[in-house]
Design a protein around this motif. Structure first.
Motif, PDB file in Angstrom:
ATOM      1  N   ALA A 154      -8.004  19.611  -6.570  1.00 24.01           N
ATOM      2  CA  ALA A 154      -8.740  19.697  -5.307  1.00 24.01           C
ATOM      3  C   ALA A 154      -7.899  20.488  -4.307  1.00 24.01           C
ATOM      4  O   ALA A 154      -6.667  20.471  -4.376  1.00 24.01           O
ATOM      5  CB  ALA A 154      -9.011  18.300  -4.770  1.00 24.01           C
ATOM      6  N   LEU A 213       1.540  18.181   0.510  1.00 18.23           N
ATOM      7  CA  LEU A 213       1.357  17.246  -0.605  1.00 18.23           C
ATOM      8  C   LEU A 213       2.702  16.702  -1.052  1.00 18.23           C
ATOM      9  O   LEU A 213       2.880  15.479  -1.209  1.00 18.23           O
ATOM     10  CB  LEU A 213       0.670  17.951  -1.781  1.00 18.23           C
ATOM     11  CG  LEU A 213       0.692  17.172  -3.088  1.00 18.23           C
ATOM     12  CD1 LEU A 213      -0.106  15.884  -2.974  1.00 18.23           C
ATOM     13  CD2 LEU A 213       0.198  18.020  -4.261  1.00 18.23           C
ATOM     14  N   SER A 235       4.037  14.247   1.375  1.00 15.30           N
ATOM     15  CA  SER A 235       3.342  12.961   1.285  1.00 15.30           C
ATOM     16  C   SER A 235       3.837  12.145   0.101  1.00 15.30           C
ATOM     17  O   SER A 235       3.968  10.923   0.186  1.00 15.30           O
ATOM     18  CB  SER A 235       1.833  13.193   1.139  1.00 15.30           C
ATOM     19  OG  SER A 235       1.331  13.851   2.286  1.00 15.30           O
ATOM     20  N   THR A 244       5.613   8.541   0.761  1.00 16.71           N
ATOM     21  CA  THR A 244       5.043   7.282   0.282  1.00 16.71           C
ATOM     22  C   THR A 244       5.934   6.591  -0.736  1.00 16.71           C
ATOM     23  O   THR A 244       6.023   5.363  -0.743  1.00 16.71           O
ATOM     24  CB  THR A 244       3.656   7.516  -0.338  1.00 16.71           C
ATOM     25  OG1 THR A 244       3.722   8.624  -1.232  1.00 16.71           O
ATOM     26  CG2 THR A 244       2.628   7.790   0.732  1.00 16.71           C
ATOM     27  N   HIS A 291      -1.368   1.452  -6.055  1.00 22.31           N
ATOM     28  CA  HIS A 291      -1.909   2.014  -4.823  1.00 22.31           C
ATOM     29  C   HIS A 291      -1.613   3.507  -4.716  1.00 22.31           C
ATOM     30  O   HIS A 291      -2.509   4.318  -4.459  1.00 22.31           O
ATOM     31  CB  HIS A 291      -1.319   1.286  -3.616  1.00 22.31           C
ATOM     32  CG  HIS A 291      -1.583   1.957  -2.306  1.00 22.31           C
ATOM     33  ND1 HIS A 291      -2.802   1.881  -1.664  1.00 22.31           N
ATOM     34  CD2 HIS A 291      -0.809   2.745  -1.529  1.00 22.31           C
ATOM     35  CE1 HIS A 291      -2.750   2.580  -0.544  1.00 22.31           C
ATOM     36  NE2 HIS A 291      -1.549   3.121  -0.443  1.00 22.31           N
ATOM     37  N   MET A 335      -4.258   6.559  -4.892  1.00 22.39           N
ATOM     38  CA  MET A 335      -4.406   7.375  -3.697  1.00 22.39           C
ATOM     39  C   MET A 335      -4.312   8.863  -4.021  1.00 22.39           C
ATOM     40  O   MET A 335      -5.173   9.656  -3.616  1.00 22.39           O
ATOM     41  CB  MET A 335      -3.305   6.967  -2.710  1.00 22.39           C
ATOM     42  CG  MET A 335      -3.198   7.790  -1.465  1.00 22.39           C
ATOM     43  SD  MET A 335      -2.183   6.878  -0.260  1.00 22.39           S
ATOM     44  CE  MET A 335      -1.174   8.175   0.377  1.00 22.39           C
ATOM     45  N   PHE A 336      -3.298   9.249  -4.765  1.00 24.70           N
ATOM     46  CA  PHE A 336      -3.111  10.664  -5.054  1.00 24.70           C
ATOM     47  C   PHE A 336      -4.091  11.149  -6.116  1.00 24.70           C
ATOM     48  O   PHE A 336      -4.434  12.333  -6.159  1.00 24.70           O
ATOM     49  CB  PHE A 336      -1.664  10.950  -5.462  1.00 24.70           C
ATOM     50  CG  PHE A 336      -0.722  10.968  -4.294  1.00 24.70           C
ATOM     51  CD1 PHE A 336      -0.713  12.029  -3.396  1.00 24.70           C
ATOM     52  CD2 PHE A 336       0.147   9.902  -4.061  1.00 24.70           C
ATOM     53  CE1 PHE A 336       0.134  12.045  -2.301  1.00 24.70           C
ATOM     54  CE2 PHE A 336       0.997   9.912  -2.972  1.00 24.70           C
ATOM     55  CZ  PHE A 336       0.988  10.974  -2.089  1.00 24.70           C
ATOM     56  N   LYS A 386      -7.230  10.261  -6.176  1.00 25.70           N
ATOM     57  CA  LYS A 386      -8.403  10.607  -5.376  1.00 25.70           C
ATOM     58  C   LYS A 386      -8.208  11.911  -4.617  1.00 25.70           C
ATOM     59  O   LYS A 386      -9.121  12.726  -4.485  1.00 25.70           O
ATOM     60  CB  LYS A 386      -8.698   9.493  -4.371  1.00 25.70           C
ATOM     61  CG  LYS A 386      -9.581   8.382  -4.902  1.00 25.70           C
ATOM     62  CD  LYS A 386     -10.120   7.537  -3.747  1.00 25.70           C
ATOM     63  CE  LYS A 386     -11.046   6.457  -4.256  1.00 25.70           C
ATOM     64  NZ  LYS A 386     -11.559   5.611  -3.148  1.00 25.70           N
ATOM     65  N   LEU A 387      -7.010  12.076  -4.105  1.00 31.75           N
ATOM     66  CA  LEU A 387      -6.724  13.285  -3.330  1.00 31.75           C
ATOM     67  C   LEU A 387      -6.780  14.539  -4.187  1.00 31.75           C
ATOM     68  O   LEU A 387      -7.283  15.582  -3.756  1.00 31.75           O
ATOM     69  CB  LEU A 387      -5.346  13.172  -2.682  1.00 31.75           C
ATOM     70  CG  LEU A 387      -4.819  14.432  -1.968  1.00 31.75           C
ATOM     71  CD1 LEU A 387      -5.690  14.786  -0.781  1.00 31.75           C
ATOM     72  CD2 LEU A 387      -3.365  14.250  -1.538  1.00 31.75           C
ATOM     73  N   ALA A 394      -7.892  14.942  -7.622  1.00 32.12           N
ATOM     74  CA  ALA A 394      -8.881  15.175  -8.675  1.00 32.12           C
ATOM     75  C   ALA A 394      -9.857  16.276  -8.252  1.00 32.12           C
ATOM     76  O   ALA A 394     -10.429  16.228  -7.164  1.00 32.12           O
ATOM     77  CB  ALA A 394      -9.647  13.891  -8.983  1.00 32.12           C
TER      78      ALA A 394
END
Lengths: 210, 210
Positions: free
Chosen positions: B155, B162, B165, B169, B196, B200-201, B203-204, B206
């Motif tokens: 994505a 990125l 992040s 995290t 988690h 999270m990543f 979803k970010l 894909a």
DNA sequence: TCGTGGCTTTACCAAACGGTAAAAAGCCGG
DNA sequence: CCGGCTTTTTACCGTTTGGTAAAGCCACGA
């Protein structure tokens, strides 16, 4: 008779207020870079333009200055989280919170680093405040987020770890600024960061295939 | 004739290797909690079980110990990023990287805090290493990620942010352990964190509506 | 004019700091 | 069990640290 060092006294004079502010301003510069043990009263004295004994006239000692800074900061630091509104629209509430949090990192990087230093070094002077001030608030807001998730208004997410991720990603830009400055190309780091972080959490939190 | 302090010498004796290791181990404990300026040779001496002059027999000074620790650490610290494989499947490569990074935070929290202290305090002893060691690697991997995005295999995401992040995290769980310990309920913090962060990543990153 | 009280400076201090010199103690092949 | 080395200890040193005592300065009301 009574020294201005004890805050319990009545009215601070104009000059007291000014000098205490100057000391705290200088101390924030020093503590946020050196940490508690690494900072010295001489550095604070030089940065504030006051003499060392004069500083100790306004504060009871090095630790008192540090504690004053931490307390004053925590007030405003948790404000955004406190404002997370149970009546609001979940996704927009959280995104607003995230935006505000990133804004605070940009606006108050020294405060962020002061806090980072204290926590990295084991929070020796702040653990009580964390337990009795921060934890109840986090518990409350985590429960709120859990409710939102249960109602299907947010994608399933572990509330406490969500909060950790928000803190981590936003404060990172202030706390690790020295690294960011080296690794990021010139330009609107903060603007790009805002776009990136907001997009990231929007994807994480949007319910359904929204 | 030559002192063991200069590493350029030939073969370290068994006892030299052992004592240098003990010193570095103790110094890691101290530096990672106190920061460079806050740490003292006496603390390191006591923690290592050696006398202060004996420590200075093995190292050229306080700074030499700190530099040795930082260098030794950076080797293994960037390993995971270096292994990001251009030939691999983008999403799986990045998720593997994230998993490894979180694992390292759990396994080497002191090293993470040592690094955090150094960066928060402005990276005074590491900026050259950041510029000539880390930056080229980040540039390379950011370009790789940008290529993956351009090919539609990830994505759309800003590669450098990125990476920030991911670092933020994952390292957060080590660097702010004192806070985590207060705010998180008892239980598998690390396991929940892994779930988690990976979710999270995923979803970010894909691609499409995957 | 004189205090009187708030503010600031000068001159210190004991302890802790990073570091050194040199003697003493181990260690080990011969 | 000796001689030569590595390793460790003892005794320091100069500087910096957080903090204090007390004198000096300064504005202002009586």
């Amino acid at each position: 008779m009574q020294t201005p060092a004890d805050t319990s006294a009545k009215k601070p004079s104009r000059i007291q207020a000014r000098n205490r502010r100057r000391i705290l301003e200088a101390a924030l510069d020093v503590f946020s870079v050196e940490g508690y043990r690494g900072a010295t009263l001489d550095q604070i004295a030089q940065a504030s333009g006051l003499s060392k004994p004069n500083i100790l006239y306004y504060f009871d000692g090095k630790e008192a200055i540090h504690v004053t800074l931490l307390n004053a900061m925590m007030e405003t630091w948790v404000e955004p989280l406190r404002r997370l509104d149970p009546e609001g629209e979940p996704l927009e509430e959280l995104l607003r919170y995230i935006r505000r949090k990133l804004e605070m990192s940009r606006e108050y990087p020294r405060e962020s680093r002061l806090f980072a230093n204290e926590i990295v070094q084991g929070a020796p002077r702040m653990r009580p405040h964390l337990e009795h001030g921060l934890k109840p608030l986090v518990d409350e807001k985590a429960a709120l987020i859990a409710r939102w998730v249960a109602e299907g208004r947010l994608a399933p997410v572990e509330p406490r770890h969500l909060i950790m991720s928000i803190w981590a990603t936003t404060q990172h830009y202030a706390d690790f600024e020295a690294q960011i400055a080296v690794l990021m190309p010139e330009g609107d780091v903060w603007d790009d960061a805002a776009a990136h972080v907001e997009g990231m959490f929007r994807k994480l939190l949007a319910p359904e295939g929204g």
